[in-house]
Design a protein around this motif. Structure first.
Motif, PDB file in Angstrom:
ATOM      1  N   LEU A   9       0.835  -1.199   0.000  1.00  0.00           N
ATOM      2  CA  LEU A   9       0.000   0.000   0.000  1.00  0.00           C
ATOM      3  C   LEU A   9       0.870   1.249   0.000  1.00  0.00           C
ATOM      4  N   ASP A  10       1.901   1.264   0.820  1.00  0.00           N
ATOM      5  CA  ASP A  10       2.818   2.406   0.862  1.00  0.00           C
ATOM      6  C   ASP A  10       3.481   2.627  -0.498  1.00  0.00           C
ATOM      7  N   THR A  11       3.825   1.539  -1.177  1.00  0.00           N
ATOM      8  CA  THR A  11       4.448   1.622  -2.496  1.00  0.00           C
ATOM      9  C   THR A  11       3.490   2.227  -3.512  1.00  0.00           C
ATOM     10  N   TYR A  12       2.230   1.797  -3.471  1.00  0.00           N
ATOM     11  CA  TYR A  12       1.231   2.348  -4.395  1.00  0.00           C
ATOM     12  C   TYR A  12       0.967   3.824  -4.101  1.00  0.00           C
ATOM     13  N   ILE A  13       0.943   4.202  -2.840  1.00  0.00           N
ATOM     14  CA  ILE A  13       0.743   5.609  -2.493  1.00  0.00           C
ATOM     15  C   ILE A  13       1.909   6.447  -3.016  1.00  0.00           C
ATOM     16  N   ALA A  14       3.128   5.956  -2.860  1.00  0.00           N
ATOM     17  CA  ALA A  14       4.304   6.670  -3.367  1.00  0.00           C
ATOM     18  C   ALA A  14       4.251   6.784  -4.891  1.00  0.00           C
ATOM     19  N   ALA A  15       3.831   5.720  -5.567  1.00  0.00           N
ATOM     20  CA  ALA A  15       3.719   5.754  -7.029  1.00  0.00           C
ATOM     21  C   ALA A  15       2.672   6.770  -7.466  1.00  0.00           C
ATOM     22  N   GLU A  16       1.553   6.807  -6.762  1.00  0.00           N
ATOM     23  CA  GLU A  16       0.498   7.763  -7.089  1.00  0.00           C
ATOM     24  C   GLU A  16       1.006   9.191  -6.915  1.00  0.00           C
ATOM     25  N   SER A  21       2.935  14.267  -9.384  1.00  0.00           N
ATOM     26  CA  SER A  21       3.906  15.356  -9.423  1.00  0.00           C
ATOM     27  C   SER A  21       4.492  15.553 -10.819  1.00  0.00           C
ATOM     28  N   GLY A  22       4.228  14.653 -11.747  1.00  0.00           N
ATOM     29  CA  GLY A  22       4.713  14.793 -13.121  1.00  0.00           C
ATOM     30  C   GLY A  22       4.556  13.494 -13.864  1.00  0.00           C
ATOM     31  N   GLN A  23       3.623  13.442 -14.796  1.00  0.00           N
ATOM     32  CA  GLN A  23       3.322  12.203 -15.503  1.00  0.00           C
ATOM     33  C   GLN A  23       4.409  11.836 -16.503  1.00  0.00           C
ATOM     34  N   SER A  24       4.921  12.809 -17.236  1.00  0.00           N
ATOM     35  CA  SER A  24       5.967  12.504 -18.213  1.00  0.00           C
ATOM     36  C   SER A  24       6.843  13.723 -18.422  1.00  0.00           C
ATOM     37  N   TRP A  25       8.054  13.460 -18.911  1.00  0.00           N
ATOM     38  CA  TRP A  25       8.952  14.558 -19.228  1.00  0.00           C
ATOM     39  C   TRP A  25       9.895  14.134 -20.333  1.00  0.00           C
ATOM     40  N   ARG A  26      10.513  15.118 -20.954  1.00  0.00           N
ATOM     41  CA  ARG A  26      11.384  14.876 -22.109  1.00  0.00           C
ATOM     42  C   ARG A  26      12.737  15.514 -21.861  1.00  0.00           C
ATOM     43  N   MET A  27      13.780  14.766 -22.246  1.00  0.00           N
ATOM     44  CA  MET A  27      15.146  15.277 -22.215  1.00  0.00           C
ATOM     45  C   MET A  27      15.723  15.015 -23.594  1.00  0.00           C
ATOM     46  N   GLU A  39      -4.544   2.743 -13.193  1.00  0.00           N
ATOM     47  CA  GLU A  39      -4.101   1.431 -12.731  1.00  0.00           C
ATOM     48  C   GLU A  39      -3.483   1.512 -11.335  1.00  0.00           C
ATOM     49  N   ILE A  40      -2.742   2.564 -11.080  1.00  0.00           N
ATOM     50  CA  ILE A  40      -2.137   2.740  -9.759  1.00  0.00           C
ATOM     51  C   ILE A  40      -3.223   2.887  -8.706  1.00  0.00           C
ATOM     52  N   ARG A  41      -4.229   3.694  -9.003  1.00  0.00           N
ATOM     53  CA  ARG A  41      -5.310   3.891  -8.029  1.00  0.00           C
ATOM     54  C   ARG A  41      -6.098   2.609  -7.790  1.00  0.00           C
ATOM     55  N   ALA A  42      -6.292   1.815  -8.813  1.00  0.00           N
ATOM     56  CA  ALA A  42      -6.985   0.522  -8.645  1.00  0.00           C
ATOM     57  C   ALA A  42      -6.163  -0.387  -7.735  1.00  0.00           C
ATOM     58  N   GLY A  43      -4.866  -0.432  -7.955  1.00  0.00           N
ATOM     59  CA  GLY A  43      -3.995  -1.232  -7.103  1.00  0.00           C
ATOM     60  C   GLY A  43      -3.983  -0.733  -5.667  1.00  0.00           C
ATOM     61  N   ARG A  44      -3.987   0.588  -5.509  1.00  0.00           N
ATOM     62  CA  ARG A  44      -4.009   1.166  -4.157  1.00  0.00           C
ATOM     63  C   ARG A  44      -5.283   0.745  -3.425  1.00  0.00           C
ATOM     64  N   ARG A  45      -6.428   0.794  -4.117  1.00  0.00           N
ATOM     65  CA  ARG A  45      -7.692   0.384  -3.479  1.00  0.00           C
ATOM     66  C   ARG A  45      -7.651  -1.089  -3.066  1.00  0.00           C
ATOM     67  N   GLU A  46      -7.067  -1.930  -3.926  1.00  0.00           N
ATOM     68  CA  GLU A  46      -6.952  -3.355  -3.598  1.00  0.00           C
ATOM     69  C   GLU A  46      -6.123  -3.554  -2.330  1.00  0.00           C
TER      70      GLU A  46
END
Length: 72
Positions: A9-16, A21-27, A39-46
């Motif tokens: 659960l802690d891992t899913y919260i950190a991922a969320e 804080s930033g979905q994607s970025w380019r370099m 998908e992250i939120r579904a996993g967090r609920r589980e």
């Protein structure tokens, strides 16, 4: 001591939080996109449900079985 369910659960919260804080970025020519927030939120609920079940004393996981054998 944390249970495996609480750790997940802690891992899913950190991922969320990371996705929020930033979905994607380019370099230059490279782009990084994080996992899908839905998908992250579904996993967090589980995992929240599993942590709650453990707190109630229900440390057993429910299992559903499927039969995919071909029947004629």
């Amino acid at each position: 001591m944390k249970t495996a369910a609480q750790t997940m659960l802690d891992t899913y919260i950190a991922a969320e939080q990371a996705v929020l804080s930033g979905q994607s970025w380019r370099m230059g020519e490279r782009q990084l996109t994080r996992a899908d927030l839905v998908e992250i939120r579904a996993g967090r609920r589980e995992w929240e449900a599993r942590v709650a079940a453990e707190a109630r004393g229900g440390n057993r996981m429910s299992v559903a079985l499927a039969d995919f054998r071909c029947r004629e």
